[in-house]
Design a protein around this motif. Structure first.
Motif, PDB file in Angstrom:
ATOM      1  N   LYS A 172      28.948  16.207  43.095  1.00 56.74           N
ATOM      2  CA  LYS A 172      28.544  17.361  43.895  1.00 56.74           C
ATOM      3  C   LYS A 172      29.136  17.326  45.298  1.00 56.74           C
ATOM      4  O   LYS A 172      29.594  18.333  45.821  1.00 56.74           O
ATOM      5  N   ASP A 173      29.111  16.119  45.924  1.00 61.14           N
ATOM      6  CA  ASP A 173      29.492  16.051  47.326  1.00 61.14           C
ATOM      7  C   ASP A 173      30.751  15.236  47.583  1.00 61.14           C
ATOM      8  O   ASP A 173      31.197  15.128  48.714  1.00 61.14           O
ATOM      9  N   ASP A 202      25.956  13.059  38.955  1.00 63.07           N
ATOM     10  CA  ASP A 202      24.773  13.187  39.805  1.00 63.07           C
ATOM     11  C   ASP A 202      23.594  13.603  38.944  1.00 63.07           C
ATOM     12  O   ASP A 202      23.601  14.683  38.355  1.00 63.07           O
ATOM     13  N   LYS A 245      21.607   5.585  44.512  1.00 64.78           N
ATOM     14  CA  LYS A 245      22.776   5.946  45.313  1.00 64.78           C
ATOM     15  C   LYS A 245      22.868   5.174  46.629  1.00 64.78           C
ATOM     16  O   LYS A 245      23.944   5.159  47.247  1.00 64.78           O
ATOM     17  N   THR A 246      21.770   4.535  47.049  1.00 61.41           N
ATOM     18  CA  THR A 246      21.792   3.817  48.327  1.00 61.41           C
ATOM     19  C   THR A 246      21.907   2.310  48.136  1.00 61.41           C
ATOM     20  O   THR A 246      22.792   1.660  48.694  1.00 61.41           O
ATOM     21  N   ASN A 303      20.331  13.442  40.367  1.00 58.97           N
ATOM     22  CA  ASN A 303      19.648  14.155  41.445  1.00 58.97           C
ATOM     23  C   ASN A 303      20.166  13.589  42.762  1.00 58.97           C
ATOM     24  O   ASN A 303      21.175  12.878  42.795  1.00 58.97           O
ATOM     25  N   ASP A 304      19.493  13.885  43.870  1.00 63.01           N
ATOM     26  CA  ASP A 304      19.969  13.423  45.178  1.00 63.01           C
ATOM     27  C   ASP A 304      19.819  11.915  45.358  1.00 63.01           C
ATOM     28  O   ASP A 304      20.458  11.327  46.231  1.00 63.01           O
ATOM     29  N   GLU A 305      18.996  11.286  44.527  1.00 65.11           N
ATOM     30  CA  GLU A 305      18.694   9.869  44.701  1.00 65.11           C
ATOM     31  C   GLU A 305      19.430   8.964  43.720  1.00 65.11           C
ATOM     32  O   GLU A 305      19.732   7.814  44.035  1.00 65.11           O
ATOM     33  N   TYR A 306      19.746   9.484  42.531  1.00 63.10           N
ATOM     34  CA  TYR A 306      20.291   8.630  41.471  1.00 63.10           C
ATOM     35  C   TYR A 306      21.550   9.216  40.829  1.00 63.10           C
ATOM     36  O   TYR A 306      21.697  10.437  40.709  1.00 63.10           O
ATOM     37  N   TYR A 307      22.410   8.297  40.397  1.00 63.06           N
ATOM     38  CA  TYR A 307      23.483   8.628  39.470  1.00 63.06           C
ATOM     39  C   TYR A 307      22.991   8.358  38.053  1.00 63.06           C
ATOM     40  O   TYR A 307      22.179   7.452  37.817  1.00 63.06           O
ATOM     41  N   ASP A 325      15.956  18.185  34.737  1.00 65.66           N
ATOM     42  CA  ASP A 325      15.444  17.648  36.003  1.00 65.66           C
ATOM     43  C   ASP A 325      14.725  16.311  35.842  1.00 65.66           C
ATOM     44  O   ASP A 325      14.651  15.524  36.795  1.00 65.66           O
TER      45      ASP A 325
END
Length: 434
Positions: free
Chosen positions: A68-69, A112, A180-181, A114-118, A202
């Motif tokens: 996505k980013d 992706d 992701k972190t 979600n915003d937290e996980y691949y 989701d």
């Protein structure tokens, strides 16, 4: 016009792996490396706004993933002997690479969730499925053990070998979630499951897999795993040839066949999966993959694509391959031309393909206002004689279609020897392509 010579293929460009990032199309160009008996690859970006095609970088292999980013490029550390995948972030404007992260997995796909996980699909050996949790000391011990025993392999399951892949004994495709972190890795599937396809919404991942220890049959079951809790549920366990499962709106759709009419090569129908039962929603007779024959392809391509909730397939249809859209109760032809669609991508509801058309080699094509080439990379056939297929139809109860390819400097007043070349269809088909 000149004759084609045997070595002309060394000048061909083979296009593959069409992906999207913002308003750009990304794809790989492969060219023959005759010196090393290999291929060399170039990662291209095509800007749809200014119509610019640019090479970002080149290497022996250019696996990449458009997220996505950012765009991630794989360039593994050759000095690291352990199983790993080293990712770099690609600047899609300059081509610069910035070190991103390394995973102790042999990554096949990363998306992706979600915003937290691949969500990651990776190849593992079932006897070492927890390799990603091992210490460096454990990895070194395993490496030394493999070196000490590298002159033999113990086969304990079937199949143990596959064309193009070599020895596959013990190999499985597993699903993982990766933070992701902190890049914490959690297995979502078990070591004996060989995952074949997957989709996600989701909260859950639906996937098809064969769970085996000694013999892999061709009857995948359908599973669903809760991405947050890791709880796996087997949601279809019947003896059926399941090709794919995916979410469509609020339903789980399964592409499958019971193989009762035509056996193992029977085409798939669409079913809704509810309560461990398949309920037919669409009967059809499409292949859902491209089988139009050509030796002028190389690289990773796809025959299934899901974008913004819409589902697309590439299918062989008579003498061509087309793009189909599944709409829940019908199949619609959304791209169809005499030729071959080898890969596809969608941006803002416009479909772009890598394709073969008019006896030309592959180019990236726009399909919005007719079939329009966006790239002009393959020029090796310019000025060369390429026989134009002339269609012949035998008017039988089931019409038989073929083509005549006339030789260089054909003279209709002369008699020529002919080669009759027969290939069965529709699982593999000839078409009007080079």
């Amino acid at each position: 016009m000149e004759k084609i010579t045997l070595d002309l293929f060394t000048k061909f460009s083979f296009l593959s792996d069409l992906q999207r990032f913002n308003k750009n199309l990304l794809f790989v160009e492969s060219k023959c490396d005759m010196e090393h008996n290999n291929y060399y690859q170039y990662l291209h970006t095509y800007n749809l706004e200014n119509k610019e095609d640019k090479v970002l970088f080149h290497s022996k292999r250019t696996p990449f993933f458009a997220l996505k980013d950012r765009v991630l490029v794989v360039k593994n550390d050759e000095d690291n002997p352990y199983v790993h995948t080293h990712f770099y972030t690609l600047d899609s404007t300059t081509g610069d690479l910035q070190d991103a992260f390394t995973l102790p997995l042999s990554v096949s796909t990363i998306v992706d969730f979600n915003d937290e996980y691949y969500l990651v699909s990776a190849g593992v050996n079932r006897h070492k499925a927890d390799y990603h949790l091992w210490s460096d000391e454990q990895k070194e011990q395993d490496l030394q053990a493999m070196k000490a025993n590298e002159d033999y392999v113990v086969f304990d399951e079937y199949p143990f070998f596959f064309n193009g892949a070599g020895i596959i004994n013990g190999n499985r495709e597993m699903l993982f979630k990766v933070h992701k972190t902190n890049f914490e890795i959690t297995a979502l599937t078990t070591p004996t499951m060989d995952v074949e396809t997957f989709d996600f919404n989701d909260t859950h991942v639906v996937f098809t897999a064969v769970d085996f220890e000694t013999f892999k049959g061709k009857w995948p079951h359908v599973y669903q795993v809760n991405f947050l809790t890791g709880e796996i549920e087997e949601i279809y366990d019947q003896t059926t040839q399941v090709a794919r499962a995916f979410y469509y709106q609020d339903k789980i759709i399964v592409m499958a066949t019971f193989a009762k009419e035509y056996g193992a090569m029977e085409t798939n129908k669409f079913y809704e999966l509810k309560n461990n039962e398949l309920h037919l929603v669409l009967d059809c007779d499409y292949s859902f993959y491209n089988s139009v024959g050509s030796d002028c392809r190389y690289g990773k391509v796809k025959n299934y694509l899901k974008v913004d909730g819409k589902v697309y397939f590439i299918s062989s249809y008579e003498s061509r391959s087309v793009v189909l859209e599944y709409t829940g109760d019908a199949i619609e032809h959304v791209v169809s031309f005499e030729g071959s669609v080898d890969d596809m991508q969608v941006i803002d509801d416009e479909i772009y393909v890598i394709g073969l058309q008019d006896q030309n080699l592959q180019e990236v094509l726009s399909t919005k206002d007719g079939i329009v080439p966006l790239t002009h990379m393959n020029t090796a056939l310019e000025g060369k004689y390429v026989a134009k297929p002339e269609r012949v139809v035998l008017d039988k109860e089931t019409p038989i279609v073929g083509w005549v390819l006339k030789p260089y400097n054909y003279d209709p007043n002369k008699v020529y020897p002919a080669i009759l070349d027969i290939h069965g269809g529709p699982k593999t088909a000839y078409g009007e392509v080079y």
